[in-house]
Design a protein around this motif. Structure first.
Motif, short mmCIF file in Angstrom:
data_model
loop_
_atom_site.label_atom_id
_atom_site.label_comp_id
_atom_site.label_asym_id
_atom_site.label_seq_id
_atom_site.Cartn_x
_atom_site.Cartn_y
_atom_site.Cartn_z
N VAL A 129 0.83 -1.21 0.00
CA VAL A 129 0.00 0.00 0.00
C VAL A 129 0.86 1.25 0.00
CG1 VAL A 129 -1.76 1.28 1.29
CG2 VAL A 129 -1.90 -1.21 1.12
N ASP A 130 1.97 1.21 0.73
CA ASP A 130 2.88 2.36 0.77
C ASP A 130 3.47 2.65 -0.61
OD1 ASP A 130 4.48 4.40 1.92
OD2 ASP A 130 6.15 3.01 2.12
N VAL A 131 3.92 1.60 -1.30
CA VAL A 131 4.53 1.78 -2.62
C VAL A 131 3.49 2.20 -3.66
CG1 VAL A 131 5.66 0.56 -4.53
CG2 VAL A 131 6.46 0.23 -2.18
N LEU A 132 2.32 1.55 -3.67
CA LEU A 132 1.31 1.84 -4.69
C LEU A 132 0.66 3.20 -4.52
CD1 LEU A 132 -0.60 -1.57 -5.04
CD2 LEU A 132 1.29 -0.70 -6.42
N TYR A 133 0.48 3.65 -3.27
CA TYR A 133 -0.35 4.83 -3.05
C TYR A 133 0.31 5.97 -2.27
CZ TYR A 133 -4.00 1.84 -4.85
OH TYR A 133 -4.74 1.02 -5.67
N ASN A 134 1.54 5.75 -1.79
CA ASN A 134 2.18 6.80 -0.99
C ASN A 134 3.60 7.14 -1.44
OD1 ASN A 134 0.21 7.28 1.47
ND2 ASN A 134 0.28 5.06 1.11
N GLY A 135 4.09 6.51 -2.47
CA GLY A 135 5.43 6.82 -2.94
C GLY A 135 6.54 6.32 -2.05
N LYS A 136 6.25 5.28 -1.26
CA LYS A 136 7.26 4.63 -0.40
C LYS A 136 7.84 5.60 0.63
CE LYS A 136 11.22 1.47 -0.68
NZ LYS A 136 12.33 0.97 -1.53
N ILE A 137 6.99 6.08 1.53
CA ILE A 137 7.42 7.03 2.56
C ILE A 137 7.31 6.46 3.98
CG2 ILE A 137 6.84 9.04 1.14
CD1 ILE A 137 4.28 9.35 2.77
N LEU A 138 6.79 5.26 4.10
CA LEU A 138 6.55 4.67 5.42
C LEU A 138 7.88 4.22 6.05
CD1 LEU A 138 4.21 3.78 7.32
CD2 LEU A 138 4.23 1.57 6.13
N SER A 139 8.15 4.67 7.26
CA SER A 139 9.38 4.28 7.96
C SER A 139 9.24 2.86 8.50
CB SER A 139 9.68 5.23 9.11
OG SER A 139 8.77 5.01 10.18
N PRO A 140 10.36 2.14 8.70
CA PRO A 140 10.28 0.78 9.26
C PRO A 140 9.57 0.73 10.62
CG PRO A 140 12.46 1.16 8.35
CD PRO A 140 11.74 2.49 8.33
N LEU A 141 9.82 1.71 11.49
CA LEU A 141 9.19 1.68 12.80
C LEU A 141 7.68 1.93 12.69
CD1 LEU A 141 9.55 1.26 15.79
CD2 LEU A 141 10.10 3.69 16.04
N ALA A 142 7.27 2.85 11.82
CA ALA A 142 5.84 3.09 11.60
C ALA A 142 5.18 1.82 11.04
CB ALA A 142 5.62 4.27 10.67
N MET A 143 5.87 1.16 10.12
CA MET A 143 5.36 -0.10 9.56
C MET A 143 5.18 -1.14 10.66
SD MET A 143 7.13 -2.52 6.66
CE MET A 143 7.08 -1.23 5.41
N ALA A 144 6.15 -1.25 11.56
CA ALA A 144 6.06 -2.21 12.65
C ALA A 144 4.88 -1.91 13.56
CB ALA A 144 7.36 -2.20 13.45
N LYS A 145 4.66 -0.65 13.88
CA LYS A 145 3.56 -0.28 14.77
C LYS A 145 2.21 -0.50 14.11
CE LYS A 145 6.19 2.97 17.61
NZ LYS A 145 6.39 4.37 18.05
N ILE A 146 2.12 -0.29 12.80
CA ILE A 146 0.88 -0.57 12.08
C ILE A 146 0.58 -2.07 12.13
CG2 ILE A 146 -0.12 -0.65 9.75
CD1 ILE A 146 1.35 2.07 9.28
N GLY A 147 1.63 -2.90 11.94
CA GLY A 147 1.44 -4.34 12.04
C GLY A 147 0.99 -4.77 13.42
N GLN A 148 1.57 -4.19 14.45
CA GLN A 148 1.16 -4.52 15.82
C GLN A 148 -0.29 -4.12 16.06
OE1 GLN A 148 2.75 -2.08 18.97
NE2 GLN A 148 2.78 -3.78 20.43
N PHE A 149 -0.68 -2.94 15.57
CA PHE A 149 -2.07 -2.50 15.69
C PHE A 149 -3.01 -3.50 15.04
CE2 PHE A 149 -5.54 -0.38 13.33
CZ PHE A 149 -6.29 0.10 14.39
N ALA A 150 -2.68 -3.96 13.84
CA ALA A 150 -3.52 -4.92 13.13
C ALA A 150 -3.65 -6.22 13.92
CB ALA A 150 -2.95 -5.19 11.75
N GLU A 151 -2.54 -6.68 14.46
CA GLU A 151 -2.56 -7.96 15.19
C GLU A 151 -3.30 -7.84 16.52
OE1 GLU A 151 0.44 -11.72 15.67
OE2 GLU A 151 0.82 -10.08 14.29
N ASN A 152 -3.12 -6.73 17.20
CA ASN A 152 -3.79 -6.52 18.49
C ASN A 152 -5.29 -6.30 18.32
OD1 ASN A 152 -1.15 -4.65 20.25
ND2 ASN A 152 -1.26 -6.76 19.59
N ASP A 153 -5.65 -5.35 17.46
CA ASP A 153 -7.03 -4.86 17.40
C ASP A 153 -7.91 -5.60 16.41
OD1 ASP A 153 -5.73 -3.01 19.01
OD2 ASP A 153 -6.91 -1.32 18.28
N TYR A 154 -7.33 -6.22 15.40
CA TYR A 154 -8.13 -6.89 14.37
C TYR A 154 -7.98 -8.41 14.41
CZ TYR A 154 -9.54 -2.56 12.08
OH TYR A 154 -10.12 -1.34 11.81
#
Length: 390
Positions: A140-165
């Protein structure tokens, strides 16, 4: 291992021809720091060359449609990102959670079709879920954001998905391993969150993952008991929320006192937390200085502590086919190498480090018992998720 051919074939069997791109996301190895992250401790984690290859094309209709080899396909509109009980413990739930997490942080999202193939062994503890979360975030970052997502932000998004969803109360260790890649020293005790410091792995050692026939099914209560026991000691003995808040000298003085509602097993697990943190610091120093002997000794001591203090190297009463049995078998073969349980424990895999001249005989001996298909030569993967050919 990157598998463009397999991902492409699966895509063409499932979706119309399109302008596709290829993505790869890797799993992770817990090098040292068994069950310390939940109490804000120290860990060593790395990327590994086992992962997921995806053939992907963007869509204009906002639909997210995914097929994974060996699993039922699913799709949903990216306008429907509310958590749902029917998505708990599902890949669809993880996917929705990643998109929701990105949207919540202000990133653009959009539709896409993806065909996925994976060589991550089932139940090995390489963290296929975190690998998948990092993959979807990177797509999603590459297709729609021009690859701006930092590794730490990516990690926290993954944790959010696993915890909340997905519904799993994981820490951030797995997601950092899959989003950063390379070898990372993690300190979860900072006021601003985790501190990540990368270090080259240049020791003259080979890495082998041995997957045992044991299953993780139905073990959630055993996993949850470890951080719960550690936090019970922190609260009931020292009046703190986590063991990281407890001074090491105060712990040494106070842990032997009688404590109402705190079991002896909980106290042993708390002792492991303090000892393991020291091992992580020592192993990190060994990696930087190239001290092979010290690093291998830290691996051995970590395994001994997991067995004696954490008690997570086997399900009680199930020695046959357990990680503990695999460690015992490995230690009869190893000469100068070292091994330890990998990941949460109780079931799954072990990780071995061997000097080059020991590797072939070690892998052959373990394959003779567990089967060649369960003995994986592993290498540290640098750099996090990638666009193949970019």
């Amino acid at each position: 291992m990157i598998d463009i051919t397999g991902a492409s074939a699966l895509y063409l069997s499932s979706f119309p021809k399109a302008n596709t791109r290829y993505f790869y996301s890797h799993g992770r190895l817990e090098i040292l720091g068994n069950h310390t992250d939940h109490n804000h401790g120290l860990c060593l984690v790395s990327g590994v060359d086992l992962g997921i290859t995806a053939c992907v094309a963007p869509r204009d209709d906002g639909i997210v449609s995914i097929i994974s080899q060996g699993y039922r396909p699913f799709f949903f509109p990216n306008s429907d990102l509310a958590p749902s009980p029917r998505d708990r413990s599902s890949t669809r739930g993880l996917t929705r959670g990643v998109l929701a997490g990105m949207k919540k942080l202000g990133f653009k999202i959009g539709g896409f079709s993806a065909a996925l193939v994976s060589d991550i062994p089932a139940g090995s503890g390489v963290s296929s879920s975190a690998c998948y979360e990092s993959l979807i975030a990177h797509i999603v970052d590459v297709l729609y954001n021009g690859k701006i997502l930092s590794p730490l932000a990516m990690a926290k998004i993954g944790q959010f998905a696993e915890n909340d969803y997905f519904g799993k109360p994981c820490g951030l260790l797995d997601q950092i391993g899959t989003s950063f890649g390379g070898m990372c020293y993690l300190d979860f005790g900072g006021l601003d969150g985790v501190h990540v410091e990368q270090v080259p792995f240049s020791l003259p050692l080979d890495i082998t993952l041995v997957n045992t026939p044991s299953s993780h099914a139905g073990l959630n209560d055993l996993y949850a008991s470890i951080p719960a026991d550690m936090k019970a000691v922190a609260r009931n003995v020292f009046g703190k929320e986590t063991l990281r808040e407890v001074n090491k000298a105060d712990f040494a003085r106070g842990i032997c006192r009688p404590s109402v509602g705190v079991s002896e097993r909980a106290k042993l697990r708390a002792q492991h937390f303090f000892d393991e943190n020291e091992r992580v610091k020592d192993a990190f120093a060994s990696l930087r200085s190239g001290n092979v002997v010290s690093f291998l000794e830290d691996v051995r001591r970590s395994e001994a502590s997991s067995e004696a203090l954490l008690a997570n190297t086997m399900v009680p009463g199930r020695y046959e086919n357990s990680p503990q049995e695999a460690v015992d078998r490995a230690n009869k073969i190893l000469k100068n190498g070292a091994c330890r349980i990998m990941g949460g424990g109780f079931a799954g895999s072990i990780l071995a480090f061997t000097p080059h001249d020991e590797t072939e005989s070690f892998r052959a001996a373990m394959a003779a018992y567990y089967g060649k298909e369960n003995v994986y030569p592993a290498a540290i993967f640098e750099g996090g998720p990638i666009v193949i050919g970019a």
